[in-house]
Design a protein around this motif. Structure first.
Motif, PDB file in Angstrom:
ATOM      1  N   ILE A 299      39.144  33.371 109.559  1.00 10.19           N
ATOM      2  CA  ILE A 299      39.267  34.260 108.425  1.00 10.19           C
ATOM      3  C   ILE A 299      40.686  34.260 107.881  1.00 10.19           C
ATOM      4  O   ILE A 299      40.952  34.692 106.775  1.00 10.19           O
ATOM      5  N   THR A 300      41.618  33.759 108.672  1.00 12.81           N
ATOM      6  CA  THR A 300      43.013  33.856 108.266  1.00 12.81           C
ATOM      7  C   THR A 300      43.667  32.499 108.052  1.00 12.81           C
ATOM      8  O   THR A 300      44.880  32.410 107.957  1.00 12.81           O
ATOM      9  N   ASN A 301      42.894  31.433 108.025  1.00 12.60           N
ATOM     10  CA  ASN A 301      43.499  30.123 107.789  1.00 12.60           C
ATOM     11  C   ASN A 301      42.565  29.294 106.910  1.00 12.60           C
ATOM     12  O   ASN A 301      41.593  28.716 107.382  1.00 12.60           O
ATOM     13  N   ILE A 302      42.874  29.239 105.634  1.00 13.68           N
ATOM     14  CA  ILE A 302      41.962  28.617 104.672  1.00 13.68           C
ATOM     15  C   ILE A 302      41.811  27.116 104.915  1.00 13.68           C
ATOM     16  O   ILE A 302      40.724  26.564 104.733  1.00 13.68           O
ATOM     17  N   ASP A 303      42.883  26.453 105.373  1.00 14.93           N
ATOM     18  CA  ASP A 303      42.791  25.000 105.567  1.00 14.93           C
ATOM     19  C   ASP A 303      41.823  24.633 106.683  1.00 14.93           C
ATOM     20  O   ASP A 303      40.993  23.735 106.547  1.00 14.93           O
ATOM     21  N   ILE A 304      41.947  25.363 107.817  1.00 12.88           N
ATOM     22  CA  ILE A 304      41.026  25.107 108.924  1.00 12.88           C
ATOM     23  C   ILE A 304      39.619  25.464 108.495  1.00 12.88           C
ATOM     24  O   ILE A 304      38.656  24.756 108.786  1.00 12.88           O
ATOM     25  N   CYS A 305      39.525  26.549 107.762  1.00 12.34           N
ATOM     26  CA  CYS A 305      38.224  27.018 107.296  1.00 12.34           C
ATOM     27  C   CYS A 305      37.538  25.932 106.469  1.00 12.34           C
ATOM     28  O   CYS A 305      36.384  25.587 106.704  1.00 12.34           O
TER      29      CYS A 305
END
Lengths: 329, 206
Positions: A299-305
């Motif tokens: 929820i806090t890391n858009i790249d990994i997401c």
């Protein structure tokens, strides 16, 4: 594999089909290499050498158990988190000028008495989750793009816009209640854990443990039991959903930093991403919308997401300014 | 309810999901940004291997576990200064080895013993660790362990990293600070001398 040149020992060692031949594990590879070796007698020595290295020595691998690893991780995590609780910045701040500090202290003590009734607000941005401990000991996890306010002398009454998960401590001696107030309703609590979400123009409450009462804006009261999920809109003046959740984690996993998708269409999943990160979502084709996705994304890391989604369903996601553009691979 | 919650998490296990889906590069990048979840993935994937590696070097379980805690904490604290990596394994093996040796040296100094890294890294193999082939009985395993232990230290380390830790030759070259060709040569020398010894033993048995 056929056109490749095998001149050094590395060429053999790095080749998966070669390993398969050595271990006699793949019929095609076995045939290929028998043929290749028969046609390249000058490479025989190199082949033998590489074969020796691949075969090598077999060890019984006796790694530590998963439980042990989990235990050691908990130990480390606790250390990391206790470190976070005492930021170094404070120390630097304290060093210079003790006098100034004491004056500041006097002033703030004065302010404290005058401003007993200060309103305190905690706000989160997109992609941010905040853990709060209220004065009475209750824990609140505030989801992204949300805000929580309360008056300093009355921290058991909070106003919420957005989403938060509450773990309220029971006050045995006074039986004091805890209140969560939103645009649509108030939640009346003794001691329990529950989730409140005011996104999407309604308030949705999920009760994990204990029991709570909802005081809806229209004057109606409603009792909830664990597992209940109720959503209500004051504007529409009606209860939109009143169900028992079989998979409650889906509603509360965000507080542990991940969104869980259980066979959800990509379109619905991306709506949640939109809520958490604040990107608008653009689908280039209809087919991708209906692809089902199962799994968890942070929820806090858009790249990994993005990477996690791209890996689990066949789409390409491109980040452009404030939007995510999704297309079929 | 909470019990159920945990159970459910284990089933979908976000961590496992990450582990399967993410490359080293991304885990590393997210760690540098302070993502605790990425760090836990890293920890879970490398702790077992590093634990055994540390134990082989130090022969001391408590010391291995303490240094591993300190080592991972050190990495987390210094995450912002870490350089970008494509593969994590060589970096972790190298830094942990250095970290462990430093502590061992310090402990040794307290006891007024003196030794260099070369003395410190002297891996020992036991017959129980070796996988028995169909035709070999435990006697032969014992022999193989003996033979392995007689190899020069560098060869033993290369053998261990290759066949126990499962590193690639390229990764071993980074951990041991030698070039690729030397790794291959060292390994081959080790295997060859084992082979020769084994055939001599076979001759005598006949």
């Amino acid at each position: 594999m056929i056109k490749k040149k095998y001149n050094t020992i590395n060429d053999f060692l790095e080749d998966a089909s070669f390993k398969n031949w050595v271990q006699q594990s793949n019929g095609t590879d076995i045939n290929f290499w028998e043929f290749w070796i028969a046609n390249n007698p000058d490479k025989q020595e190199l082949v033998n050498k590489a074969k020796d290295l691949v075969l090598g020595i077999s060890f019984k691998k006796n790694f530590v158990s998963e439980e042990k690893v989990a235990f050691e991780w908990k130990k480390l995590e606790t250390k990391i988190q206790s470190r976070k609780a005492v930021p170094k910045r404070k120390l630097r701040f304290l060093k210079p000028m003790g006098i100034a500090a004491s004056i500041l202290l006097l002033v703030s003590v004065g302010f404290y008495f005058i401003n007993q009734n200060t309103k305190i607000t905690h706000k989160t941005n997109y992609g941010e989750i905040l853990n709060l401990k209220l004065q009475d000991g209750s824990d609140v996890t505030l989801n992204s793009n949300s805000s929580l306010s309360y008056y300093k002398n009355e921290s058991r009454k909070v106003w919420l816009s957005g989403e938060a998960f509450f773990q309220v401590d029971k006050k045995k001696t006074t039986n004091a209640k805890f209140w969560v107030i939103t645009e649509d309703l108030s939640v009346e609590v003794f001691g329990t854990s529950f989730n409140v979400n005011t996104k999407k123009k309604k308030t949705a409450v999920f009760l994990e443990e204990g029991s709570i009462w909802l005081a809806l804006k229209n004057g109606e009261n409603k009792k909830m039991i664990p597992g209940n999920y109720i959503s209500y809109s004051a504007k529409k003046n009606k209860i939109l959903e009143d169900i028992n959740l079989i998979n409650p984690t889906i509603k509360t996993s965000w507080k542990d930093g991940s969104l869980l998708f259980d066979n959800l269409s990509l379109e619905k999943a991306m709506e949640k991403i939109e809520e958490s990160y604040g990107y608008s979502i653009i689908f280039k084709d209809e087919e991708s919308k209906n692809t089902l996705i199962t799994g968890a994304v942070p929820i806090t890391n858009i790249d990994i997401c993005i990477k996690a989604i791209e890996k689990s369903v066949d789409v390409t996601i491109i980040k452009e300014d404030n939007s995510l553009v999704i297309s079929k691979k | 309810m909470i019990g159920y919650f945990l159970l459910f998490l284990e089933n979908i296990s976000p961590l496992k999901f990450y582990m399967e889906k993410l490359t080293d590069k991304f885990i590393w990048k997210s760690l540098k940004e302070g993502d605790l979840k990425a760090f836990s993935v890293l920890f879970e994937s490398y702790y077992p291997q590093l634990h055994d590696y540390g134990l082989k070097i130090s022969k001391n379980e408590a010391l291995t576990e303490d240094t591993l805690q300190d080592f991972f904490l050190y990495i987390y604290d210094h995450r912002e200064n870490l350089s970008d990596l494509e593969t994590i394994a060589p970096y972790l093996f190298t830094s942990y080895k250095r970290f462990l040796l430093k502590v061992m040296k310090k402990n040794a100094k307290l006891k007024h013993t003196d030794f260099s890294d070369e003395v410190l890294i002297d891996l020992k193999f036991t017959p129980e660790e070796l996988l028995t082939n169909q035709e070999t009985e435990s006697f032969k395993n014992k022999n193989l362990a003996n033979l392995l232990n007689k190899l020069p230290k560098r060869q033993k380390e290369a053998v261990y990293l290759k066949y126990y830790s499962g590193l690639k030759a390229k990764e071993i070259s980074e951990v041991m600070g030698i070039n690729y060709q030397s790794v291959v040569n060292t390994l081959h020398k080790a295997i060859n001398s084992l082979k020769e010894e084994i055939s001599i033993i076979k001759l005598f048995k006949l």
